[in-house]
Scaffold this motif. Structure first.
Motif, PDB file in Angstrom:
ATOM      1  N   ARG A  63       0.832  -1.078  -0.050  1.00 36.20           N
ATOM      2  CA  ARG A  63       0.057   0.152   0.008  1.00 36.20           C
ATOM      3  C   ARG A  63       0.901   1.329   0.164  1.00 36.20           C
ATOM      4  N   GLY A  64       2.104   1.011  -0.222  1.00 39.48           N
ATOM      5  CA  GLY A  64       3.249   2.040  -0.135  1.00 39.48           C
ATOM      6  C   GLY A  64       2.636   3.231  -1.093  1.00 39.48           C
ATOM      7  N   ALA A  65       2.591   2.862  -2.295  1.00 40.85           N
ATOM      8  CA  ALA A  65       2.078   3.846  -3.508  1.00 40.85           C
ATOM      9  C   ALA A  65       0.895   4.821  -3.142  1.00 40.85           C
ATOM     10  N   GLU A  66      -0.090   3.981  -2.393  1.00 42.62           N
ATOM     11  CA  GLU A  66      -1.257   4.697  -2.129  1.00 42.62           C
ATOM     12  C   GLU A  66      -0.948   5.504  -0.991  1.00 42.62           C
ATOM     13  N   ALA A  67      -0.256   5.348  -0.208  1.00 39.04           N
ATOM     14  CA  ALA A  67       0.235   6.034   1.168  1.00 39.04           C
ATOM     15  C   ALA A  67       0.940   7.371   0.871  1.00 39.04           C
ATOM     16  N   GLN A  68       1.607   7.553  -0.423  1.00 38.72           N
ATOM     17  CA  GLN A  68       2.419   8.695  -0.671  1.00 38.72           C
ATOM     18  C   GLN A  68       1.700   9.970  -0.462  1.00 38.72           C
ATOM     19  N   GLY A  69       2.095  10.692   0.332  1.00 42.00           N
ATOM     20  CA  GLY A  69       1.754  12.178   0.350  1.00 42.00           C
ATOM     21  C   GLY A  69       0.410  12.416   0.965  1.00 42.00           C
ATOM     22  N   LYS A  70       0.223  11.303   1.768  1.00 36.97           N
ATOM     23  CA  LYS A  70      -1.050  11.310   2.502  1.00 36.97           C
ATOM     24  C   LYS A  70      -1.103  11.790   3.927  1.00 36.97           C
TER      25      LYS A  70
END
Length: 96
Positions: A63-70
């Motif tokens: 889920r790293g790509a989804e968590a970027q900048g959140k």
């Protein structure tokens, strides 16, 4: 002389056994875990009045790509999305 010092100052034994006066790595701000670990945010939970526990929430690499900048809200929602949660209790050293 070490046994004699421990007999005189029993609190020294706890210090040398647990070494909780040391913080590794040195000079690191543990309130900013994103500088140390990817996909991680610092949160605080109030367990009871007057007691606050600091935690790091790390999402898996998948889920790293989804968590970027959140922000914090996304991480809080990710905790409640039904995926398993692993709790790691690191001990009593006063650091994370």
């Amino acid at each position: 002389s070490v046994p004699f010092l421990i007999r005189l100052f029993p609190s020294l034994l706890n210090k040398f056994v647990y070494l909780n006066f040391l913080s590794f790595p040195f000079f690191v701000d543990f309130r900013r875990p994103e500088l140390l670990v990817n996909n991680t945010i610092n949160l605080y939970l109030t367990t009871e009045p007057g007691i606050t526990v600091g935690i790091w929430h790390t999402v898996p690499g998948s889920r790293g790509a989804e968590a970027q900048g959140k922000g914090q809200r996304w991480y809080e929602e990710a905790l409640a999305d039904g995926h398993p949660v692993i709790i790691y209790l690191h001990g009593n050293g006063g650091t994370r």
